[in-house]
Design an enzyme around this catalytic site. Structure first.
Site, PDB file in Angstrom:
ATOM      1  N   HIS A 126      38.733 -25.714  -6.987  1.00  0.00           N
ATOM      2  CA  HIS A 126      40.025 -25.327  -7.559  1.00  0.00           C
ATOM      3  C   HIS A 126      40.133 -26.028  -8.922  1.00  0.00           C
ATOM      4  O   HIS A 126      39.588 -27.125  -9.096  1.00  0.00           O
ATOM      5  CB  HIS A 126      41.122 -25.830  -6.615  1.00  0.00           C
ATOM      6  CG  HIS A 126      42.500 -25.380  -6.944  1.00  0.00           C
ATOM      7  ND1 HIS A 126      43.251 -25.974  -7.928  1.00  0.00           N
ATOM      8  CD2 HIS A 126      43.283 -24.408  -6.416  1.00  0.00           C
ATOM      9  CE1 HIS A 126      44.436 -25.384  -7.986  1.00  0.00           C
ATOM     10  NE2 HIS A 126      44.482 -24.427  -7.070  1.00  0.00           N
ATOM     11  N   ASP A 203      38.766 -33.049  -1.810  1.00  0.00           N
ATOM     12  CA  ASP A 203      39.989 -32.283  -2.022  1.00  0.00           C
ATOM     13  C   ASP A 203      40.275 -31.540  -0.713  1.00  0.00           C
ATOM     14  O   ASP A 203      39.661 -30.519  -0.410  1.00  0.00           O
ATOM     15  CB  ASP A 203      39.769 -31.301  -3.193  1.00  0.00           C
ATOM     16  CG  ASP A 203      40.928 -30.338  -3.347  1.00  0.00           C
ATOM     17  OD1 ASP A 203      41.866 -30.369  -2.534  1.00  0.00           O
ATOM     18  OD2 ASP A 203      40.873 -29.513  -4.295  1.00  0.00           O
ATOM     19  N   GLN A 206      43.145 -27.516   1.390  1.00  0.00           N
ATOM     20  CA  GLN A 206      43.096 -26.364   2.306  1.00  0.00           C
ATOM     21  C   GLN A 206      42.641 -26.762   3.701  1.00  0.00           C
ATOM     22  O   GLN A 206      42.502 -25.894   4.578  1.00  0.00           O
ATOM     23  CB  GLN A 206      42.146 -25.281   1.748  1.00  0.00           C
ATOM     24  CG  GLN A 206      42.596 -24.675   0.446  1.00  0.00           C
ATOM     25  CD  GLN A 206      43.910 -23.893   0.571  1.00  0.00           C
ATOM     26  OE1 GLN A 206      44.344 -23.523   1.657  1.00  0.00           O
ATOM     27  NE2 GLN A 206      44.552 -23.648  -0.554  1.00  0.00           N
TER      28      GLN A 206
HETATM   29  N1  PMP Z   1      42.855 -27.913  -4.333  1.00  0.00           N
HETATM   30  C1  PMP Z   1      42.824 -26.807  -3.588  1.00  0.00           C
HETATM   31  C2  PMP Z   1      41.569 -26.493  -2.829  1.00  0.00           C
HETATM   32  C3  PMP Z   1      43.929 -25.965  -3.532  1.00  0.00           C
HETATM   33  O1  PMP Z   1      43.885 -24.859  -2.808  1.00  0.00           O
HETATM   34  C4  PMP Z   1      45.087 -26.311  -4.261  1.00  0.00           C
HETATM   35  C5  PMP Z   1      46.325 -25.429  -4.242  1.00  0.00           C
HETATM   36  N2  PMP Z   1      46.088 -24.082  -4.372  1.00  0.00           N
HETATM   37  C6  PMP Z   1      45.073 -27.487  -5.000  1.00  0.00           C
HETATM   38  C7  PMP Z   1      43.949 -28.268  -5.015  1.00  0.00           C
HETATM   39  C8  PMP Z   1      46.276 -27.934  -5.795  1.00  0.00           C
HETATM   40  O2  PMP Z   1      47.326 -28.248  -4.926  1.00  0.00           O
HETATM   41  P1  PMP Z   1      48.764 -28.609  -5.534  1.00  0.00           P
HETATM   42  O3  PMP Z   1      49.171 -27.414  -6.326  1.00  0.00           O
HETATM   43  O4  PMP Z   1      49.612 -28.810  -4.331  1.00  0.00           O
HETATM   44  O5  PMP Z   1      48.577 -29.817  -6.354  1.00  0.00           O
END
Ligand code: PMP
Length: 413
Positions: A126, A203, A206
């Site tokens: 991401h 991270d 998910q």
């Molecule tokens: N990492 C992953 C794998 C995600 O799916 C997301 C959110 N889509 C994030 C990081 C970022 O999360 P946040 O917007 O809550 O900071």
């Protein structure tokens, strides 16, 4: 109907809603919203500041929640404890904290010794786990190494081990891909990295809502996630970091509530975790996270995992009957994760999503903040269906019917 759909008040107002965007944010159970509402109406106060009962209670709420989070992610075994749990605003903020507060120092220490450091991420990150490292690279010259993924959508361990060397300062990798739904072998990745004394940041945005996360067992060094991907509110995330790294990390954001002593020229920081939580805690969101953990843990893990696995298998089977659907991973590679992304040949993802929206079906269309992965797969965008506890087999049947309608409407052959 799902056993749990009635727990989500949104369906009483929108009974026709088929919500397939849990990977963006999960719907919130009423108990979570109620707990936050109760706190805001009757218990709201600033934590860690006042000596009066309302404030002391808010402090207790924050610290009890910290312990609950530690327990929830298996950080309470052995030497670890709740002091390794930092409240952040989000996964994004947690990763930035590690990049700017810890890794930057490591890079500078290596640079002094005239060596070019490197940080390793995968092709399937991401943007939240890519941009902080890109910025660091621009700031410090650290080399950003990209570990490829295999045809089954997980990190190629052989390639990763070739990228690791004595100048590696961190491996930063997703636990579950927000596009492919694949689960990376984190314990093995940690083993590989630790052989070269390289710490690993996971991270887990998910992962936490779907699979059992035990940071001690995984042996990862940093684990980050957001409450809103596990039926909690936005505005609160977690950074778990092993004590040894917390001791070396500088806070990304500084201000009130983090010092023992300050003058006009210098300050002395409190120990972790408070030194990383400058300003006022988002106590209502912490209450929401804590209640979301209670909500999830009240359901036996095997029960919710089996349910979502059955739903995922059903979704994949039904999708495989639609000849115009092209999954991002080959159907035979798909496992039972709760995320399924696909394209419809010749039709823009936004057109498909708009047609589905007309039938009260919520999916995500776009690059899902994973543009480099889409580019690698030689597509610009995709459509993502992601599942939550409120989804049912009937929802999937409606989705399939709607997709067939889309096919007719847009005359896909
Ligand atoms: N990492 C992953 C794998 C995600 O799916 C997301 C959110 N889509 C994030 C990081 C970022 O999360 P946040 O917007 O809550 O900071």
């Amino acid at each position: 109907m799902s056993l749990w759909q009635q727990d989500f008040a949104v369906f009483s107002l929108h009974p026709e809603l088929k919500y397939f965007d849990s990977a963006a944010t999960c719907l919130m159970p009423k108990v979570v919203a109620d707990a936050m509402h109760y706190y805001q109406c009757f218990e709201h106060a600033n934590s860690h500041k006042g000596l009066y009962p309302l404030s002391a209670n808010a402090t207790k709420t924050v610290e009890k929640s910290r312990e609950k989070v530690a327990d929830f992610i298996g950080a309470s075994i052995g030497a670890s404890n709740a002091q390794e749990i930092i409240f952040t605003a989000s996964t994004t903020q947690a990763i930035n904290q590690v990049a700017q507060g810890y890794v930057k120092q490591q890079i500078n220490a290596l640079a002094i010794k005239d060596r070019v450091a490197n940080v390793i991420v995968s092709e399937a990150e991401h943007h939240a786990n890519l941009l902080p490292w890109q910025i660091l690279s621009q700031e410090t010259g650290v080399e950003l190494r990209i570990a490829p993924i295999t045809l089954s959508g997980t990190v190629d361990l052989k390639a990763l081990s070739l990228l690791l060397d004595k100048n590696s300062v961190l491996v930063a990798i997703n636990h579950v891909s927000n596009v492919l739904g694949t689960v990376n072998p984190i314990a093995e990745i940690c083993q590989l990295a630790h052989k070269k004394s390289v710490p690993v940041l996971v991270d887990g945005a998910q992962a936490v809502g779907h699979i059992k996360v035990e940071v001690e067992k995984l042996s990862c060094d940093f684990y980050v996630f957001s409450a809103h991907k596990m039926y909690g509110p936005t505005g609160i995330g977690i950074l778990f970091a092993k004590q040894v790294y917390l001791e070396q990390m500088q806070p990304l954001i500084v201000g009130g509530g983090i010092v023992t002593k300050t003058s006009f020229t210098e300050h002395y920081l409190l120990p972790a975790p408070l030194r990383f939580e400058a300003g006022s805690h988002n106590v209502a969101a912490i209450v929401g996270l804590s209640t979301a953990i209670d909500y999830l843990t009240a359901i036996p893990l095997a029960k919710r995992q089996n349910y979502l696995q059955q739903l995922s298998s059903y979704l994949i089977k039904e999708m495989s009957h639609l000849s115009f659907i092209k999954p991002l991973l080959a159907f035979e590679q798909l496992t039972t994760a709760s995320i399924f992304s696909f394209v419809v040949d010749g039709v823009h993802s936004h057109d498909v999503a708009s047609c589905l929206a007309d039938d009260n079906i919520a999916v995500r269309a776009g690059h899902h903040c994973a543009q480099p992965l889409h580019r690698k797969l030689t597509i610009a965008t995709s459509i993502r269906v992601s599942l939550g506890l409120y989804n049912s087999h009937a929802d999937i049947d409606k989705l399939i019917i709607s997709l067939r309608k889309v096919q007719q409407l847009l005359t896909i052959t």
